[in-house]
Design a protein around this motif. Structure first.
Motif, PDB file in Angstrom:
ATOM      1  N   GLY A  72     -30.562-126.616 -79.137  1.00 34.15           N
ATOM      2  CA  GLY A  72     -30.841-125.614 -80.113  1.00 34.15           C
ATOM      3  C   GLY A  72     -32.069-124.770 -79.752  1.00 34.15           C
ATOM      4  O   GLY A  72     -32.836-125.189 -78.935  1.00 34.15           O
ATOM      5  N   ILE A  73     -32.281-123.772 -80.513  1.00 35.90           N
ATOM      6  CA  ILE A  73     -33.392-122.974 -80.740  1.00 35.90           C
ATOM      7  C   ILE A  73     -34.100-122.949 -81.951  1.00 35.90           C
ATOM      8  O   ILE A  73     -33.502-122.627 -82.979  1.00 35.90           O
ATOM      9  CB  ILE A  73     -32.986-121.721 -79.820  1.00 35.90           C
ATOM     10  CG1 ILE A  73     -33.986-120.626 -79.917  1.00 35.90           C
ATOM     11  CG2 ILE A  73     -31.772-120.870 -80.888  1.00 35.90           C
ATOM     12  CD1 ILE A  73     -33.662-119.372 -79.289  1.00 35.90           C
ATOM     13  N   VAL A  74     -35.593-123.001 -81.776  1.00 32.79           N
ATOM     14  CA  VAL A  74     -36.445-122.927 -83.034  1.00 32.79           C
ATOM     15  C   VAL A  74     -36.331-121.397 -83.504  1.00 32.79           C
ATOM     16  O   VAL A  74     -36.662-120.650 -82.743  1.00 32.79           O
ATOM     17  CB  VAL A  74     -37.612-123.771 -82.912  1.00 32.79           C
ATOM     18  CG1 VAL A  74     -38.262-123.619 -84.162  1.00 32.79           C
ATOM     19  CG2 VAL A  74     -37.473-124.786 -82.079  1.00 32.79           C
ATOM     20  N   GLN A  75     -36.021-121.392 -84.937  1.00 30.36           N
ATOM     21  CA  GLN A  75     -36.310-120.157 -85.676  1.00 30.36           C
ATOM     22  C   GLN A  75     -36.963-120.297 -87.033  1.00 30.36           C
ATOM     23  O   GLN A  75     -37.142-121.263 -87.243  1.00 30.36           O
ATOM     24  CB  GLN A  75     -34.828-119.600 -85.740  1.00 30.36           C
ATOM     25  CG  GLN A  75     -33.782-119.280 -84.882  1.00 30.36           C
ATOM     26  CD  GLN A  75     -32.565-118.486 -85.040  1.00 30.36           C
ATOM     27  OE1 GLN A  75     -32.198-118.837 -86.298  1.00 30.36           O
ATOM     28  NE2 GLN A  75     -31.917-117.921 -84.284  1.00 30.36           N
ATOM     29  N   SER A  76     -37.400-119.085 -87.291  1.00 35.63           N
ATOM     30  CA  SER A  76     -38.003-119.404 -88.798  1.00 35.63           C
ATOM     31  C   SER A  76     -37.069-119.320 -89.859  1.00 35.63           C
ATOM     32  O   SER A  76     -35.902-118.662 -89.518  1.00 35.63           O
ATOM     33  CB  SER A  76     -39.233-117.861 -88.812  1.00 35.63           C
ATOM     34  OG  SER A  76     -39.230-117.731 -90.132  1.00 35.63           O
ATOM     35  N   ALA A  77     -37.311-119.892 -90.653  1.00 30.94           N
ATOM     36  CA  ALA A  77     -36.442-120.056 -91.894  1.00 30.94           C
ATOM     37  C   ALA A  77     -36.148-118.489 -92.599  1.00 30.94           C
ATOM     38  O   ALA A  77     -34.972-118.335 -92.980  1.00 30.94           O
ATOM     39  CB  ALA A  77     -36.964-120.839 -92.873  1.00 30.94           C
ATOM     40  N   THR A  78     -37.093-117.770 -92.327  1.00 33.39           N
ATOM     41  CA  THR A  78     -37.030-116.560 -93.026  1.00 33.39           C
ATOM     42  C   THR A  78     -37.462-115.457 -92.227  1.00 33.39           C
ATOM     43  O   THR A  78     -38.619-114.682 -92.188  1.00 33.39           O
ATOM     44  CB  THR A  78     -37.923-116.247 -94.292  1.00 33.39           C
ATOM     45  OG1 THR A  78     -39.171-116.524 -94.092  1.00 33.39           O
ATOM     46  CG2 THR A  78     -37.184-117.175 -95.389  1.00 33.39           C
ATOM     47  N   ARG A 224     -39.446-123.774 -90.611  1.00 33.75           N
ATOM     48  CA  ARG A 224     -38.601-123.700 -89.253  1.00 33.75           C
ATOM     49  C   ARG A 224     -37.487-124.257 -89.333  1.00 33.75           C
ATOM     50  O   ARG A 224     -37.260-125.202 -90.095  1.00 33.75           O
ATOM     51  CB  ARG A 224     -39.541-124.019 -88.037  1.00 33.75           C
ATOM     52  CG  ARG A 224     -41.131-123.630 -88.011  1.00 33.75           C
ATOM     53  CD  ARG A 224     -40.835-122.445 -87.019  1.00 33.75           C
ATOM     54  NE  ARG A 224     -42.366-121.919 -86.680  1.00 33.75           N
ATOM     55  CZ  ARG A 224     -43.013-121.233 -87.196  1.00 33.75           C
ATOM     56  NH1 ARG A 224     -42.432-120.780 -88.604  1.00 33.75           N
ATOM     57  NH2 ARG A 224     -44.335-120.801 -86.890  1.00 33.75           N
ATOM     58  N   GLN A 225     -36.539-123.714 -88.626  1.00 37.82           N
ATOM     59  CA  GLN A 225     -35.164-124.261 -88.672  1.00 37.82           C
ATOM     60  C   GLN A 225     -34.822-124.407 -87.266  1.00 37.82           C
ATOM     61  O   GLN A 225     -35.288-123.441 -86.304  1.00 37.82           O
ATOM     62  CB  GLN A 225     -34.386-123.556 -89.333  1.00 37.82           C
ATOM     63  CG  GLN A 225     -34.079-122.219 -89.068  1.00 37.82           C
ATOM     64  CD  GLN A 225     -33.084-121.460 -90.148  1.00 37.82           C
ATOM     65  OE1 GLN A 225     -32.715-122.048 -91.130  1.00 37.82           O
ATOM     66  NE2 GLN A 225     -32.529-120.020 -89.692  1.00 37.82           N
ATOM     67  N   ILE A 226     -33.952-125.019 -86.802  1.00 31.68           N
ATOM     68  CA  ILE A 226     -33.077-125.049 -85.502  1.00 31.68           C
ATOM     69  C   ILE A 226     -31.528-124.481 -85.653  1.00 31.68           C
ATOM     70  O   ILE A 226     -30.761-125.205 -86.468  1.00 31.68           O
ATOM     71  CB  ILE A 226     -32.892-126.450 -85.156  1.00 31.68           C
ATOM     72  CG1 ILE A 226     -34.701-127.073 -84.700  1.00 31.68           C
ATOM     73  CG2 ILE A 226     -32.536-126.553 -83.706  1.00 31.68           C
ATOM     74  CD1 ILE A 226     -34.647-128.365 -84.323  1.00 31.68           C
ATOM     75  N   LEU A 227     -31.192-123.640 -84.925  1.00 30.70           N
ATOM     76  CA  LEU A 227     -29.856-123.342 -84.622  1.00 30.70           C
ATOM     77  C   LEU A 227     -29.400-123.809 -83.502  1.00 30.70           C
ATOM     78  O   LEU A 227     -29.817-123.662 -82.639  1.00 30.70           O
ATOM     79  CB  LEU A 227     -29.735-121.519 -84.724  1.00 30.70           C
ATOM     80  CG  LEU A 227     -28.093-121.156 -84.616  1.00 30.70           C
ATOM     81  CD1 LEU A 227     -27.443-121.393 -86.030  1.00 30.70           C
ATOM     82  CD2 LEU A 227     -28.437-119.850 -84.475  1.00 30.70           C
ATOM     83  N   ALA A 228     -28.014-124.724 -83.746  1.00 30.85           N
ATOM     84  CA  ALA A 228     -27.489-125.406 -82.806  1.00 30.85           C
ATOM     85  C   ALA A 228     -26.150-125.072 -82.586  1.00 30.85           C
ATOM     86  O   ALA A 228     -25.338-124.419 -83.922  1.00 30.85           O
ATOM     87  CB  ALA A 228     -27.732-126.777 -82.517  1.00 30.85           C
ATOM     88  N   ALA A 229     -25.190-125.193 -81.721  1.00 30.54           N
ATOM     89  CA  ALA A 229     -23.735-125.037 -81.625  1.00 30.54           C
ATOM     90  C   ALA A 229     -23.086-126.167 -81.190  1.00 30.54           C
ATOM     91  O   ALA A 229     -23.544-126.838 -80.047  1.00 30.54           O
ATOM     92  CB  ALA A 229     -23.411-124.052 -80.396  1.00 30.54           C
ATOM     93  N   VAL A 230     -22.300-126.895 -82.100  1.00 34.14           N
ATOM     94  CA  VAL A 230     -21.810-128.230 -82.010  1.00 34.14           C
ATOM     95  C   VAL A 230     -20.449-128.129 -81.575  1.00 34.14           C
ATOM     96  O   VAL A 230     -19.741-127.169 -82.136  1.00 34.14           O
ATOM     97  CB  VAL A 230     -21.876-128.903 -83.342  1.00 34.14           C
ATOM     98  CG1 VAL A 230     -21.354-130.428 -83.345  1.00 34.14           C
ATOM     99  CG2 VAL A 230     -23.499-128.992 -83.979  1.00 34.14           C
ATOM    100  N   PRO A 231     -19.827-129.006 -80.552  1.00 38.82           N
ATOM    101  CA  PRO A 231     -18.480-128.721 -80.331  1.00 38.82           C
ATOM    102  C   PRO A 231     -17.613-129.112 -81.421  1.00 38.82           C
ATOM    103  O   PRO A 231     -17.702-129.823 -82.542  1.00 38.82           O
ATOM    104  CB  PRO A 231     -18.345-130.012 -79.234  1.00 38.82           C
ATOM    105  CG  PRO A 231     -19.614-129.943 -78.681  1.00 38.82           C
ATOM    106  CD  PRO A 231     -20.708-129.965 -79.743  1.00 38.82           C
TER     107      PRO A 231
END
Length: 375
Positions: A72-78, A224-231
């Motif tokens: 995943g990649i770390v992003q700001s929540a806003t 902070r939040q994480i955006l990931a791609a799940v199968p």
């Protein structure tokens, strides 16, 4: 099969072979095979079941919790997003990914040729509207002076005043149009809408930005939040509230699933958002997730994929190794293949042994011996 039965079978084959030779080959291979099959059928089924075969065995494992590693990649929540209303060709880039910027900092400069031309056109339209409005206002004032003399009627004066009012409205619209063109020209410089770290850039020098396109993403302060791609095969088991361990070059911590997208993206993956509950990874950091998800239902177990056999009618089963090494056919329903495992529903207790390899050469009720690795 006992030695006595094997000896009888050899004698039967030899006699039939000699008969084929004596009658000049009248009996073909098919006839010989039929005769041999009759000899096999004459052997007691129970005697065959008592023969033993070597197989590989594996234990039935639980599926109450399964771990999958994701990225995943770390992003700001806003996060802040910067772009241009009208778009245009990028002539300069003033910020790179990882730069810390303040609100209002110039990020890029777009080609202003088209914007300057639109400002010029809007100015010309304003000048024409102003001239017409002045002319119509003068005509209305003159008509009002001539009404008492009878030179201009009341109806004519009303029509002239209506034209003057319409010209005044067109003048106001032209002024607004010039203001919009000037504002758009001012946006040739893309500025940061807030303070933070540049985490994304979607344009290069010479590239043409479409109107409204997001050119920069700035990760601000706050959560902070994480955006990931799940199968997709795993997404139905990922629920809000699931806890996830993550690690990166800057540290490790725990995150919690807060959103699962209802759509499936290209590649058969589902976007998942996770809120970081512990640790402080930097925005833009790539993290490795270890996700523990619950079983999809009661009675779900894991067996080696090679243990699952398929019958002619399409139904599936495994051979369970029972007491004294005797195997029993157990029906299973295949849920999914996960690596070298098969997730199945079956009446199989945890720890039970099943035939992992060699199942094609045995049958229900037969006794088997478990081969040791290397033998």
């Amino acid at each position: 099969m006992t030695k006595r039965h094997l000896a009888a079978l050899r004698r039967f084959y030899y006699i039939n072979k000699q008969s084929c030779i004596l009658i000049g080959g009248v009996l073909g291979a098919g006839a010989l095979w039929s005769a041999t099959a009759l000899a096999f059928s004459a052997i007691d089924e129970d005697q065959v079941a008592e023969t033993r075969a070597f197989v590989a065995a594996a234990e039935v494992r639980g599926d109450a919790a399964a771990e999958d590693s994701l990225t995943g990649i770390v992003q700001s929540a806003t996060p802040f997003q910067a772009g241009s209303v009208d778009g245009g060709r990028v002539v300069r880039l003033l910020a790179q990914i990882g730069d810390r910027v303040a609100a209002g900092t110039p990020l890029a400069v777009l080609d202003g040729t088209g914007a300057a031309l639109r400002v010029k056109q809007a100015q010309g339209e304003l000048d024409r509207a102003a001239a017409i409005a002045a002319e119509r206002a003068t005509a209305a004032a003159r008509a009002a002076e001539l009404v008492p003399t009878g030179t201009v009627s009341e109806a004519e004066r009303s029509a002239i005043e209506a034209e003057a009012r319409a010209a005044t409205g067109a003048l106001r619209a032209a002024r607004a149009g010039l203001g919009l063109a000037q504002d758009a020209a001012g946006q040739r410089i893309v500025r940061a809408p807030g303070s933070g770290v540049v985490a994304g850039r979607n344009i290069e020098v010479g590239g043409v930005a479409a109107p409204g396109q997001i050119l920069f993403v700035i990760e601000g302060g706050g959560g902070r939040q994480i955006l990931a791609a799940v199968p997709q095969k795993l997404a139905d088991r990922v629920k809000p509230g699931n806890r996830v361990r993550y690690s990166s070059e800057t540290g490790a911590g725990e995150a919690e699933v807060i959103g699962v997208s209802p759509r499936v993206e290209d590649g058969g993956v589902v976007p998942v958002r996770l809120a970081i509950r512990s640790g402080q990874p930097m925005p833009g950091a790539i993290v490795r997730l270890t996700m523990t998800v619950e079983s999809s239902g009661a009675g779900v177990v894991r067996v080696p994929a090679t243990a699952v056999q398929v019958q002619r009618n399409g139904s599936r089963f495994v051979y369970r190794i029972g007491s004294e090494g005797r195997i029993v056919r157990v029906p299973v329903t295949l849920i999914a293949l996960t690596g070298s495992d098969a997730r199945v529903t079956a009446a199989l207790p945890l720890g039970a042994r099943v035939v992992e390899a060699g199942g094609a050469f045995v049958r229900h009720g037969q006794r088997v011996l478990i081969a040791k690795p290397g033998t």
